[in-house]
Design an enzyme around this catalytic site. Structure first.
Site, PDB file in Angstrom:
ATOM      1  N   LYS A 127      58.387  61.342  25.336  1.00 36.39           N
ATOM      2  CA  LYS A 127      59.866  61.094  25.595  1.00 36.39           C
ATOM      3  C   LYS A 127      59.845  61.563  27.104  1.00 36.39           C
ATOM      4  CE  LYS A 127      61.276  63.938  22.154  1.00 36.39           C
ATOM      5  NZ  LYS A 127      59.731  63.946  21.623  1.00 36.39           N
ATOM      6  N   THR A 128      59.563  62.708  27.403  1.00 32.28           N
ATOM      7  CA  THR A 128      59.305  63.085  28.936  1.00 32.28           C
ATOM      8  C   THR A 128      58.804  62.135  29.581  1.00 32.28           C
ATOM      9  OG1 THR A 128      59.337  65.349  28.109  1.00 32.28           O
ATOM     10  CG2 THR A 128      59.099  65.071  30.398  1.00 32.28           C
TER      11      THR A 128
ATOM     12  N   ASP B 163      61.157  58.472  -4.300  1.00 29.37           N
ATOM     13  CA  ASP B 163      61.575  57.152  -5.107  1.00 29.37           C
ATOM     14  C   ASP B 163      62.143  57.641  -6.445  1.00 29.37           C
ATOM     15  OD1 ASP B 163      60.350  55.993  -2.965  1.00 29.37           O
ATOM     16  OD2 ASP B 163      58.430  55.925  -4.159  1.00 29.37           O
TER      17      ASP B 163
ATOM     18  N   GLY C 220      62.602  61.374  18.909  1.00 30.48           N
ATOM     19  CA  GLY C 220      61.422  61.335  18.474  1.00 30.48           C
ATOM     20  C   GLY C 220      60.661  62.826  18.196  1.00 30.48           C
TER      21      GLY C 220
ATOM     22  N   HIS D 225      50.669  52.428  -2.418  1.00 30.69           N
ATOM     23  CA  HIS D 225      51.915  52.806  -2.748  1.00 30.69           C
ATOM     24  C   HIS D 225      53.097  51.883  -2.064  1.00 30.69           C
ATOM     25  CE1 HIS D 225      55.101  55.992  -3.777  1.00 30.69           C
ATOM     26  NE2 HIS D 225      55.692  55.377  -3.083  1.00 30.69           N
ATOM     27  N   GLU D 226      52.842  51.940  -0.672  1.00 37.69           N
ATOM     28  CA  GLU D 226      53.843  50.920   0.049  1.00 37.69           C
ATOM     29  C   GLU D 226      53.854  49.590  -0.218  1.00 37.69           C
ATOM     30  OE1 GLU D 226      56.185  52.621   1.365  1.00 37.69           O
ATOM     31  OE2 GLU D 226      55.499  54.427   1.283  1.00 37.69           O
TER      32      GLU D 226
ATOM     33  N   GLY E 283      55.847  65.491  21.312  1.00 42.13           N
ATOM     34  CA  GLY E 283      54.331  65.027  21.909  1.00 42.13           C
ATOM     35  C   GLY E 283      54.624  63.440  21.891  1.00 42.13           C
ATOM     36  N   THR E 284      55.556  62.887  21.761  1.00 46.91           N
ATOM     37  CA  THR E 284      55.487  61.391  21.697  1.00 46.91           C
ATOM     38  C   THR E 284      55.392  60.637  22.827  1.00 46.91           C
ATOM     39  OG1 THR E 284      57.467  61.342  20.669  1.00 46.91           O
ATOM     40  CG2 THR E 284      55.805  60.997  19.085  1.00 46.91           C
TER      41      THR E 284
END
Ligand code: ADP
Ligand code: MG
Ligand code: ZN
EC number: 3.4.24.-
Length: 632
Positions: free
Chosen positions: A227-228, A519, A221, A442-443, A224-225
């Protein structure tokens, strides 16, 4: 802080080393003969030579220690020598000694002969005193700094490991106090890690049944998400020892030390099992081995050692290797094979609910005015990582102090959002509210067109949380079952789905954005392949007009036709894409209300499941489309 801590400790050790050297120099000048008359140091080849000349009478080694003391002559003419075995020659040395009838004495640690006693008193004691002082200073310093959790110091590299083993220090996971409760959001990651926790808590239960236990997992990832944090939490949850080392630390060492360190690390882990070995930034060691010409031998050796250790360790004891990376694509395939890091646990940027939860966790650590609304902060920070959010809270607290307040106010928080986000704008993607709206439409456009096609795979997830890949959002479709043939109609539908994003933008905002570039690329590629490779155009029929450039590198195709035909191909491709575009526009126009409703919902929630999407789309409120019957 880990780095700092390490550095400080390393310099501390350096002081001690200098002190020891100084002491030795002084003592050598005071009683210069003490050592010289007693023990003479010789190097290994000299030692071998002396043995071969049959001068050596007795050799003494301490179990597990590469130093050998040996004597020549007997009685009055007896002399003492000392040497250090050359790395890896233990066996051959023993053989040599045997051949030359040297009396071989083996001892276990601390022998007490006169000689040793003398050495101990004249050298050991002062060294101990110095070490003691150093240790005490070190501790004081660390206390003053506030110990920063588990950090493993492999600084033993200096002096070529003169102190023997690496002076690794490890702290029990529990002591860090990190558990899953401290990690907000990331429910999917936690769920995947839960199995590892229960394995570590109770390895026997798994081995009894004969289950192959998880050996390694890769946390993937953006920075800063958490993981540690997650890795620490696994150790904390299971109450096991946590060894942490950064991949770069393996590589920056002296030549040949990296592999030795890996060996050391696993040996230590083996003693402390059950435990967790956490290798941060594994891409530093685990980069693909064949990519560059200037290969890094040191890194390769380290990687090879790591691989063989991972294959070799006795997993019944409960050792799990966790590794983190934000560049999984650069990793050597060998690392990802079964029995190594075969599990990949995505740790994504948090969505709205996740952000709010993370803010809440960190807000608990600071004093806040009553009635603070963290939801506002969460809503204004799409794309921010957990570390960014922790930073926002901290900045707010600093700001409150600066203004002489005792509690953090809403304004502090709002201001610090700007500070952190503006400062980080280049690093992380944070969308403005308008951009977010555009991306939502858009999505949703993609998703609705997909849902309205007969042969399209069902939508399983729509998200507008920016990805590290640079995508601002995506719509995930998952085929119900694998299939290997694509019909012409399916290919056309696919093109229409790809056009759905842009079509929605045109329809709602009457303008175009750059968001559709990927796209467009995919749609064009597919259309071109239909014409030149699959024989799906009416105009050319079953004629091969191009060749895939490289099947493995995923490159485009090379035309194998005349120039005139090439122009016609272009026109044909254009027509195919335009057909898809018109289809998408028509579908979205017919379902305009649903488009609005779902886009607004998506904008609010940021990530919605396929189920939620279908619920809204098919809810019978007078606007529900007639759904196509699923394809056979
Ligand atoms: P990574 O290793 O993925 O780069 P870290 O685990 O070092 O990220 O996270 C940095 C800091 O950000 C953590 O110490 C924590 O304070 C905060 N943080 C990140 N993600 C979360 C989360 N999901 N919940 C709570 N805090 C988080
Ligand atoms: Mg980290
Ligand atoms: Zn798109």
């Amino acid at each position: 802080m880990d780095m700092n801590d390490n550095k400080r400790r390393r310099s501390m050790l350096l002081y001690i080393l200098i002190a020891i050297v100084a002491y030795l120099m002084i003592s050598q000048t005071i009683y210069p003969n003490l050592r010289a008359t007693q023990v003479q140091k010789v190097d290994y080849s000299q030692f071998v030579e002396m043995v071969e000349k049959d001068e050596v009478t007795q050799a003494t080694s301490i179990y597990g220690n590469p130093e050998v003391t040996f004597t020549t002559g007997e009685g009055d003419s007896q002399k003492f020598y000392e040497t250090v075995l050359y790395y890896g020659t233990e066996e051959s040395t023993a053989q040599l000694l045997e051949e030359h009838d040297v009396q071989m004495v083996s001892e276990i640690q601390d022998t007490s002969g006169d000689l040793w006693l003398m050495l101990l008193i004249s050298y050991g004691l002062p060294i101990l005193v110095f070490l003691g002082i150093g240790w005490w200073l070190n501790r004081r310093m660390k206390k003053a700094m506030g110990d920063d959790g588990p950090s493993m110091n492999f600084g033993g590299g200096f002096g070529g490991g003169g102190l023997g083993k690496s002076n690794a220090k490890e702290i029990k996971g529990e002591e860090t106090g990190v558990t899953f409760k401290d990690v907000a959001g990331q429910d999917e990651a936690k769920e995947s890690l839960q199995e590892i926790v229960s394995f570590l808590k109770n390895p026997d239960k798994y081995t009894e049944i004969g289950a192959r236990c998880p050996r390694g997992a890769l946390l993937v990832g953006p920075p800063g998400t958490g993981k540690t944090l997650l890795a620490k939490a696994v150790a904390g949850e299971a109450g096991v020892t946590f060894f942490q080392i950064a991949g770069s630390a393996f590589v920056e060492m002296f030549v040949g030390r990296g592999a030795a360190k890996v060996r050391d690390l696993f040996k230590q882990a083996n003693e402390k099992a059950p435990c967790i070995i956490f290798i941060d930034e594994i891409d530093a060691v685990g980069k693909r081995r064949d990519t560059s010409l200037s290969s890094n031998d040191e890194r390769e050796q380290t990687l090879n050692q790591l691989l063989s250790e991972m294959d070799g360790f006795d997993n019944h004891k409960g050792i799990v290797v966790l590794a983190a990376t934000n560049r999984p694509e650069t990793l050597d395939q060998a690392l990802l094979r079964p029995g190594r890091f075969d599990r990949r646990i995505p740790v994504e940027l948090p969505d709205l609910a996740g952000r709010e939860a993370i803010l809440k966790i960190h807000a608990d650590d600071v004093k806040m005015e009553p009635g603070i609304d963290l939801g506002v902060i969460a809503r204004s920070t799409p794309g921010a990582s957990g570390a960014d959010l922790a930073n926002i809270i901290n900045e707010a607290a600093l700001r409150a102090v600066r203004f002489g307040r005792r509690r953090v106010t809403q304004e502090d928080l709002l201001e610090s959002v700007d500070v952190v986000i503006a400062g980080e704008k280049k690093k992380s993607t944070v969308l403005s509210p308008h951009e977010k709206e555009v991306v939502s439409y858009h999505e949703t456009g993609h998703a609705i067109v997909a849902a309205m096609q007969k042969g399209s795979a069902p939508v399983s997830k729509i998200t507008i949380v920016p990805r590290t890949s640079g995508a601002l959002g995506f719509t995930m479709q998952v085929e119900e079952d694998e299939h290997f043939l694509t019909t012409r109609q399916e290919a056309k539908d696919k093109i229409a789905v790809l056009c759905g994003g842009r079509a929605a933008e045109e329809l709602i905002f009457g303008e175009m954005t750059t968001g559709a570039s990927n796209d467009i690329e995919k749609a064009t590629q597919l259309a071109r392949a239909m014409v030149t490779q699959y024989g799906m155009s009416d105009k050319f029929g079953m004629v091969q007009l191009g060749q895939p450039a490289s099947r493995y590198l995923g490159g485009g195709s090379q035309l194998t036709c005349s120039e005139g035909t090439a122009q016609e191909i272009d026109a044909e491709v254009q027509a195919l894409v335009e057909e898809g575009h018109q289809n998408a526009l028509r579908t979205l126009r017919e379902n305009r209300f649903k488009l609005h409703e779902i886009a607004h919902y998506l904008q609010k929630k940021e990530t919605i499941t396929g189920e939620e999407f279908m619920n809204i789309l098919t809810r019978d409120d007078g606007f529900a489309p007639k759904m196509p019957t699923p394809a056979e």
